[in-house]
Design an enzyme around this catalytic site. Structure first.
Site, PDB file in Angstrom:
ATOM      1  CB  ALA A  25       4.572   4.943   1.659  1.00  0.00           C
ATOM      2  CG  PHE A  36      -1.307   6.581   0.238  1.00  0.00           C
ATOM      3  CD1 PHE A  36      -2.647   6.404  -0.035  1.00  0.00           C
ATOM      4  CD2 PHE A  36      -0.401   5.707  -0.352  1.00  0.00           C
ATOM      5  CE1 PHE A  36      -3.097   5.386  -0.869  1.00  0.00           C
ATOM      6  CE2 PHE A  36      -0.831   4.685  -1.178  1.00  0.00           C
ATOM      7  CZ  PHE A  36      -2.183   4.521  -1.437  1.00  0.00           C
ATOM      8  CG  HIS A 122      -1.775  -2.545   3.511  1.00  0.00           C
ATOM      9  ND1 HIS A 122      -1.082  -1.387   3.820  1.00  0.00           N
ATOM     10  CD2 HIS A 122      -2.467  -2.881   4.631  1.00  0.00           C
ATOM     11  CE1 HIS A 122      -1.342  -1.041   5.075  1.00  0.00           C
ATOM     12  NE2 HIS A 122      -2.171  -1.928   5.578  1.00  0.00           N
ATOM     13  CB  CYS A 133     -14.116 -18.497 -11.947  1.00  0.00           C
ATOM     14  SG  CYS A 133     -12.735 -17.713 -12.824  1.00  0.00           S
ATOM     15  CB  CYS A 151     -12.312 -13.469 -15.336  1.00  0.00           C
ATOM     16  SG  CYS A 151     -11.869 -15.222 -15.367  1.00  0.00           S
ATOM     17  CB  CYS A 153     -15.416 -17.086 -16.135  1.00  0.00           C
ATOM     18  SG  CYS A 153     -15.430 -15.952 -14.720  1.00  0.00           S
ATOM     19  CB  SER A 192       3.365   8.250   9.120  1.00  0.00           C
ATOM     20  OG  SER A 192       2.223   7.490   8.733  1.00  0.00           O
ATOM     21  CG  ASN A 214       9.291   8.084   8.986  1.00  0.00           C
ATOM     22  OD1 ASN A 214       9.212   7.511   7.896  1.00  0.00           O
ATOM     23  ND2 ASN A 214       8.401   8.978   9.374  1.00  0.00           N
TER      24      ASN A 214
END
Length: 239
Positions: A25, A36, A122, A133, A151, A153, A192, A214
């Site tokens: 992040a 986060f 992720h 679909c 969607c 559909c 982290s 970091n």
């Protein structure tokens, strides 16, 4: 930031032909995308449910509208632009030295900067698919529809992101392991190293040039061959 440390990093990059970058992040915070777990991060914001609960698979299934209220508000940053770290990594790829960017981020900023080999552990907010679909949609379809995106559909559209309770894509994970195990230099930045199984990927590195960048301490600090405890932008702006 120690000048000697930066010179060492420059030397390793100059001498290597197989560099891999593994980021979290902290790569995108300088583009205005919140992380986060910091003081101002998403996990410290107040909602009717904890963010960890909201972005789980079971919550998405049971309370889809509440999921999308949070997701549209706090997980999509359409105005974010690549920062110096994204741009420098893209430049490094063009030289042939950087073989892959492995990211825990879902914002697509590495590709926006020009990187082509990006392994998204992720997933990405830019990709979405119909649960019925399997038709794919861009992020605009999510933002333009009110409440729950559907969607053509009639099926519910789900973001192609890994929610809590969901496993990582095995092909992406396998590719990331291969890239890291073959790297001469592994640069780990803005993470982290506390979210698994992603953090465990560092254990597949076999070289002796592990660079860890970091702001805060990580469980792997003692494993680093080069430890730089500052923001990524400060480092990449002088490379």
């Amino acid at each position: 930031m120690c000048q000697k440390t930066i010179e060492t990093l420059k030397k390793w990059i100059a001498e290597s032909e197989n560099i891999v970058f593994f980021g979290g992040a902290g790569v995108s915070t300088e583009s205005g995308v919140p992380d986060f777990r910091s003081v101002d991060g998403i996990y410290n914001m107040k909602y009717a449910y904890p963010p960890e609960t909201i972005i789980s698979h079971s919550f998405f299934i049971k309370k889809t509208k509440e999921f999308y209220d949070f997701y549209k508000d706090k997980m999509i940053y359409s105005d974010a632009k690549p920062n110096i770290t994204h741009k420098k990594l893209a430049e490094l790829e063009k030289t042939g030295k950087l073989k892959a960017v492995i990211t825990q981020n879902i914002d697509g900023l590495h590709q926006a900067a020009g990187s082509s080999v990006v392994l998204e552990l992720h997933g990405s907010v830019l990709r979405n698919y119909c649960m019925k679909c399997h038709k794919f949609y861009g992020v605009d379809e999510i933002l333009n529809q009110k409440d729950i995106p559907h969607c053509s559909c009639g099926g519910i559209i789900k973001p192609d992101v890994v929610l809590y309770e969901e496993g990582l894509d095995e092909a992406v994970l396998y590719n990331a392991i291969n890239k890291i195990s073959e790297a001469d230099v592994l640069i780990v930045g803005g993470t982290s190293l506390s979210v698994y199984p992603a953090a465990g990927l560092i254990n597949f590195y076999r070289g002796n040039k592990l660079v860890l960048i970091n702001k805060s301490i990580t469980p792997y600090d003692k494993e680093a061959d080069l430890l730089i405890q500052t923001g990524l932008g400060e480092v990449f702006s002088v490379l």
